[in-house]
Design an enzyme around this catalytic site. Structure first.
Site, short mmCIF file in Angstrom:
data_model
loop_
_atom_site.label_atom_id
_atom_site.label_comp_id
_atom_site.label_asym_id
_atom_site.label_seq_id
_atom_site.Cartn_x
_atom_site.Cartn_y
_atom_site.Cartn_z
N GLU A 70 1.02 -1.36 -0.07
CA GLU A 70 -0.01 0.15 -0.08
C GLU A 70 0.19 1.16 -0.22
OE1 GLU A 70 -2.92 -0.49 -0.92
OE2 GLU A 70 -2.46 -1.89 -0.81
N GLY A 71 1.85 1.36 -0.89
CA GLY A 71 2.55 2.66 -0.91
C GLY A 71 3.94 2.72 0.03
#
Length: 619
Positions: A466-467
């Site tokens: 997620e990043g």
């Protein structure tokens, strides 16, 4: 872990006060405890015993379907049966209208017991929540509601092999499905062609259908894709086609598994490369007619307006980032508890007396050695601090949705600023906790006879999930602390100063309160210095050290607040061992961890160009 969870929920966050709000009026502290009891039991019975099995029996594809251990089917069914997918949803959706903070606390048991088996539920919940925020009434009814019931699971399909984290470079195309494409009641119907990579839960047989949320670009009149993120739209692409009543039509959508990725950890969650519209499962054109009807692309339904797909997807991404932070926290916590148990049982060495060691004396458990206590205290400070942060963020969600006026607005702004920290800090420091858990075990820590090596492997993925870490740093320094003229940073600083002022009234905490005040002042100075030239290249070259320093200051704030509450309860005759443990972890964090921030801040303040200016050929 349960005693700490109870302390954070009841004594620190006072979750019982939420029951005075209309949405939660049917609940009480007793109903919250009942939910936690149920989830703790299911996690203990259905998830934990099979965590190693899910690691060793990886998903495999036989050419037709993906196989998972039966235990994964049973675990996810038990989770669905407990109603946890819809725990925070309205009663009308089959939910329990639980506060988000209780939902997160309940999910902590599953994340600790088997984070990879719990991944399917986290993605499904986030997928459905996005549709509830941005979908049409029928999209909510057909897709989100069936996800909340557990009949279908969901995914998020962002990355592509050639783009990775650079979402502006996605190349999946979505073209209208004939001249009447807007007539489909499920939403404007498009045909998608492209490839998506790193899709967790992208293919399985746990449920009868999978709802993919896919980022794609709609070509312009000239047939070209609009460059950048403004051209991205969001589509619902079900694995199996459905009608307006949510019934399967019997037709498979043109979404094909191209391969399974075999990662370092998280073996229990399928991770996939998916091909959309390659023609392996050609589908007929819908009621709009149009294209030739077979092999023309996967059918997808537009969510919201064209070109706003990334902003919609951030609803799920931000929720998933906090979910990743919770997973990282609980993996660290699992390692901490395992190494604590080992240290209490493992005899080795003898204490050092005035005359040195006496070999004639019996060995002592290694927990009696100061350096082992250091490693255990570090783990405790990292994991319990991270859990407090994640629950605080969940409490902000409840305030955002059920608070009044300025309180709700402030909660939303604070959550914006804290989300990069809630994702990144546990991903880095609870991973360090897992490393220390291996160290406490010594040589046994590297073997599969003990679970700590798996916890480390699973947790190493969370700095990328997620990043990646660097992206969170650029988000924090490049956007969150400067948005609206620094309004979010000012609000957070005000909250931290409130804690500092309370702590200064307690002599035992004054040293730490002053240290936090100095750290906060430094962050303010350095933030201004980073942007002094107005050049993003200058400011963001050292965004990751800024993220690390900012995160440590936030965790110091959390620990000071927890420490102040612990001192108060201790004076009132509370559980001495529990509360003294909290105070010891707080002291550890302030004396061993908070001093680390100055070297990180120094390179940000001077806009150090060492990394930015290093030439490729020098490597």
């Amino acid at each position: 872990m349960r005693s700490t969870l109870n302390f954070l929920l009841n004594d620190w966050l006072d979750v019982a006060s939420l029951t005075t709000r209309p949405r939660f009026a049917d609940h009480s502290r007793e109903t919250f405890e009942s939910v936690l009891d149920t989830c703790e039991r299911i996690a203990r019975e259905k998830f934990a015993p099979y965590n190693r099995l899910s690691d060793t029996e990886e998903p495999h594809f036989d050419g037709e379907r993906v196989h998972l251990p039966q235990a994964t089917h049973a675990a996810t069914a038990a989770y669905v049966g407990a109603g946890m997918l819809a725990a925070a949803q309205d009663y009308e959706l089959g939910g329990m209208q639980l506060p988000c903070v209780i939902e997160m606390a309940a999910n902590s048991f599953f994340q600790m017991a088997s984070v990879s088996m719990g991944g399917y539920a986290m993605l499904t919940s986030g997928n459905a929540n996005l549709l509830m925020a941005h979908g049409t009434a029928l999209q909510k009814e057909v897709f989100a509601k069936n996800e909340f019931s557990g009949r279908w699971f969901g995914t998020m399909c962002l990355s592509e092999p050639q783009a990775g984290s650079s979402l502006s470079d996605v190349a999946t195309r979505a073209v209208p499905d004939g001249p009447e494409y807007e007539a489909d009641p499920l939403g404007p119907r498009f045909r998608l062609k492209g490839n998506k990579m790193w899709i967790s839960a992208g293919e399985h047989e746990l449920t009868e259908n999978i709802v993919h949320l896919v980022l794609a670009k709609i070509p312009g009149a000239d047939g070209k894709l609009v460059p950048g993120v403004k051209g991205i739209s969001l589509f619902i692409v079900p694995k199996r086609l459905v009608d307006t009543e949510g019934r399967l039509t019997g037709e498979r959508n043109d979404v094909a598994l191209a391969g399974l990725n075999h990662k370092l950890g998280f073996h229990g969650t399928t991770n996939t490369l998916l091909n959309f519209g390659e023609g392996r499962f050609p589908v007929r054109a819908g009621q709009g007619g149009g294209l030739d009807g077979r092999g023309a692309g996967a059918i997808g339904y537009l969510v919201g307006e064209p070109g706003k797909g990334l902003s919609y997807m951030f609803h799920m991404m931000n929720e998933a980032r906090i979910g990743v932070g919770l997973g990282a926290t609980m993996l660290g916590y699992a390692g901490y508890e395992a190494s604590l148990d080992y240290a209490r049982q493992r005899p080795q060495g003898r204490p050092i007396g005035p005359g040195g060691k006496d070999a004639a004396q019996p060995q002592v458990p290694i927990i009696q050695h100061a350096d082992v206590k250091r490693m255990l205290l570090a783990q405790k400070a990292y994991c319990e601090g991270a859990l407090a942060l994640e629950l605080y963020c969940a409490r902000l969600v409840d305030e955002q949705h059920t608070g009044q006026g300025q309180s709700a607005a402030d909660a939303a702004l604070l959550l914006e600023v804290l989300t990069p920290i809630a994702k990144s800090w546990p991903s880095e420091w609870c991973l360090e906790a897992n490393s220390l858990a291996i160290q406490v075990h010594g040589g046994y820590g590297y073997t599969r006879d003990f679970p700590v090596e798996q916890y480390w492997r699973d947790n190493r993925l969370n700095m990328i999930h997620e990043g990646a870490h660097g992206i969170q740093g650029m988000d924090l320094l490049g956007r969150k602390v400067v948005m609206d003229g620094g309004k979010g940073l000012t609000l957070l600083a005000g909250k931290i100063n409130e804690t500092v002022q309370r702590a200064l009234q307690r002599p035992a905490l004054a040293e730490h309160a002053n240290a936090l005040a100095r750290a906060l002042a430094r962050i303010g100075q350095v933030t201004k210095a980073a942007w002094a030239t107005g050049n993003p290249q200058d400011a963001l070259a050292n965004a990751t050290p800024y993220l690390q320093a900012f995160g440590h200051a936030v965790l110091a704030w959390v620990w000071l607040d927890v420490g102040a509450r612990s001192e108060q309860l201790l004076a009132d005759g509370g559980d001495a061992d529990l509360l003294n443990g909290k105070l010891a972890a707080m002291r550890y964090f302030f004396r061993y961890e908070l001093p680390k921030i100055e070297p990180w801040l120094a390179v940000v303040e001077t806009r150090d160009a060492t990394c930015r200016d290093t030439e490729e050929s020098w490597f």
